[in-house]
Design a protein around this motif. Structure first.
Motif, short mmCIF file in Angstrom:
data_model
loop_
_atom_site.label_atom_id
_atom_site.label_comp_id
_atom_site.label_asym_id
_atom_site.label_seq_id
_atom_site.Cartn_x
_atom_site.Cartn_y
_atom_site.Cartn_z
N ASP A 104 161.89 -34.88 96.40
CA ASP A 104 162.13 -34.19 96.33
C ASP A 104 163.84 -34.32 97.05
O ASP A 104 164.49 -34.49 95.94
N LEU A 105 164.03 -34.86 98.26
CA LEU A 105 165.24 -35.13 98.39
C LEU A 105 165.66 -36.43 98.56
O LEU A 105 166.46 -36.70 97.80
N ALA A 106 165.20 -37.58 98.59
CA ALA A 106 165.23 -38.57 97.82
C ALA A 106 165.98 -38.68 96.54
O ALA A 106 166.82 -39.98 96.11
N PHE A 107 165.21 -38.31 95.63
CA PHE A 107 165.17 -38.57 94.41
C PHE A 107 166.54 -37.69 94.49
O PHE A 107 167.51 -37.90 92.97
N ARG A 108 167.05 -36.90 94.54
CA ARG A 108 168.14 -35.91 94.66
C ARG A 108 169.52 -36.41 95.07
O ARG A 108 170.36 -37.34 94.76
N ALA A 109 168.41 -37.53 96.00
CA ALA A 109 170.08 -38.70 97.13
C ALA A 109 169.88 -39.95 96.03
O ALA A 109 170.94 -39.55 95.94
N VAL A 110 169.19 -40.18 95.08
CA VAL A 110 168.83 -41.37 94.04
C VAL A 110 170.43 -41.00 92.83
O VAL A 110 171.10 -42.00 92.69
N GLY A 111 170.50 -39.09 92.55
CA GLY A 111 171.09 -39.40 92.13
C GLY A 111 172.95 -39.41 92.22
O GLY A 111 173.50 -40.09 91.18
N VAL A 112 173.13 -38.69 93.14
CA VAL A 112 174.54 -39.26 93.99
C VAL A 112 173.85 -40.59 94.48
O VAL A 112 175.61 -41.12 94.26
N PHE A 113 173.39 -41.35 94.92
CA PHE A 113 173.84 -42.52 94.99
C PHE A 113 174.14 -43.79 93.96
O PHE A 113 174.92 -44.30 93.95
N ARG A 114 173.75 -43.44 92.97
CA ARG A 114 173.95 -44.41 91.60
C ARG A 114 175.28 -43.89 91.42
O ARG A 114 175.29 -44.86 90.97
N ASP A 115 175.74 -42.50 90.80
CA ASP A 115 177.22 -42.57 91.16
C ASP A 115 177.66 -43.24 91.46
O ASP A 115 179.24 -43.44 90.83
N ARG A 116 177.84 -43.04 92.82
CA ARG A 116 178.41 -44.44 93.68
C ARG A 116 178.34 -45.37 93.73
O ARG A 116 179.77 -46.18 94.20
N TYR A 117 177.19 -45.90 93.15
CA TYR A 117 176.88 -46.98 93.68
C TYR A 117 176.14 -47.36 93.08
O TYR A 117 175.35 -47.91 92.70
N ALA A 118 177.10 -47.90 91.26
CA ALA A 118 176.58 -48.36 90.64
C ALA A 118 175.86 -50.31 90.63
O ALA A 118 175.00 -49.86 89.77
N ASP A 119 176.14 -50.74 91.34
CA ASP A 119 175.44 -51.64 91.33
C ASP A 119 174.77 -51.95 92.21
O ASP A 119 173.78 -53.28 92.28
N CYS A 120 174.29 -50.78 92.45
CA CYS A 120 172.49 -51.27 93.42
C CYS A 120 172.07 -49.93 93.53
O CYS A 120 172.10 -48.59 92.65
N THR A 121 170.47 -50.69 92.79
CA THR A 121 169.10 -49.51 91.50
C THR A 121 168.85 -49.63 92.95
O THR A 121 168.03 -50.12 93.80
N VAL A 122 168.34 -48.19 93.41
CA VAL A 122 166.75 -47.77 94.01
C VAL A 122 165.84 -47.61 93.73
O VAL A 122 165.19 -46.47 92.18
N ARG A 123 164.50 -47.93 94.27
CA ARG A 123 163.46 -48.02 93.68
C ARG A 123 162.70 -46.54 94.37
O ARG A 123 162.86 -46.83 96.14
N ILE A 124 162.09 -45.42 93.81
CA ILE A 124 161.22 -44.51 95.03
C ILE A 124 159.58 -45.49 94.29
O ILE A 124 159.30 -44.69 93.03
N GLN A 125 159.09 -44.89 95.47
CA GLN A 125 157.59 -45.04 95.46
C GLN A 125 156.41 -44.42 96.87
O GLN A 125 157.37 -44.00 97.26
#
Length: 300
Positions: A104-125
């Motif tokens: 839950d924390l990781a995916f919340r962070a991904v949402g904010v991270f994507r808005d700030r750093y559009a050129d960096c993709t985050v993959r979660i597993q």
């Protein structure tokens, strides 16, 4: 209006409170008031209706807010992209997690991270308990959010994100299920499920101790490959499992009960790095995890 003045106006339009706006922007309330009065003089009309109890946007203020928001967002995105490029926050960041609350924390962070750093993709597993550090050590992940401690070559502990009380998951019909709490000594009264695979001994002792603090043996229950098997095994009456207390939110089902421990230390979850994994994207993501975890309760 200068960019900082626009930001003050937009935050006040959102908060509708001079004190909260000042606190959020790290300025004084008088500074907020001065900026708004200056903007109203320049525009030639009131942007806010103020009383001793409320602050509301005027129709003119609402139109200005609606016109400024898209432009301000584009400016902020352009600045964030420039910062990301300058810091090397580009490419792909690979993040693992071991529990649903870490996910839950990781995916919340991904949402904010994507808005700030559009050129960096985050993959979660997800990480399996039978190979807790393998993906990190093999270079398949840049970091992970999982249980502490982590005594493994090439793995470095970062900040703690959660401290969660323990509970004992037991069959609903077991005598321990009706108690308000259990102790580590009560583990002698129920077989504990054991993970298969090459789990480090210290992690086994943390989650599946072989003896109680007074030296009484703890019976062995069935082994499992994936943790998702455990609630079904417990519901079938085959044993119990030491879990984080907040597991009750995610894994409750008919036939099982969660009883809090009255003793023993809490379980800790935090960031683990590979020795070579502290890249600019990883550092930025961890900073975000820490900020978001501060707003997440550490209890069950």
């Amino acid at each position: 209006m200068e960019l900082r003045d626009i930001e003050i106006f937009l935050v006040l339009a959102e908060e509708l409170h001079f004190g909260r706006t000042a606190e959020r922007l790290h300025v004084t309330p008088s500074r907020v008031s001065h900026v708004i009065k200056k903007a109203e003089r320049r525009i030639g009309g009131p942007l806010f209706e103020r009383t001793s109890r409320t602050v509301r946007l005027t129709p003119l203020g609402k139109r200005l807010r609606d016109d400024l928001l898209p432009a301000h967002l584009r400016i902020q995105q352009a600045v964030d992209r420039a910062v990301a490029e300058a810091r090397g926050i580009i490419g792909t960041l690979r993040v693992g997690y071991s529990t649903p609350w870490c996910a839950d924390l990781a995916f919340r962070a991904v949402g904010v991270f994507r808005d700030r750093y559009a050129d960096c993709t985050v993959r979660i597993q997800e990480i399996q308990f039978d190979d807790p550090f393998g993906p990190l050590r093999r270079g398949e992940l840049d970091l992970q959010i999982s249980e502490f401690p982590a005594h493994a070559p090439g793995v470095i502990e970062g900040p703690v994100l959660f401290r969660v009380p323990r509970a004992l998951m037991v069959p609903a019909g077991h005598p321990l299920a009706g108690r308000d709490g259990v102790s580590m000594e009560d583990l002698a009264e129920i077989p504990l499920m054991r993970p298969g695979g090459d789990v480090p001994k210290y992690l086994l002792n943390l989650h599946v101790p072989t003896h109680t603090p007074m030296g009484r043996p703890v019976p062995h229950g069935p082994s499992y490959t994936f943790w998702s098997e455990v609630p079904a095994l417990v519901a079938a009456g085959l044993g119990g499992s030491i879990v984080a207390a907040r597991a009750a939110r995610y894994h409750d089902r008919p036939g099982i009960a969660f009883v809090p421990f009255q003793d023993g230390p809490p379980l800790e979850y935090g960031v683990l790095w590979s020795a070579a994994g502290q890249t600019p994207p990883a550092l930025a993501f961890v900073d975000l995890l820490v900020d978001l975890a501060d707003t997440t309760a550490d209890d069950s």
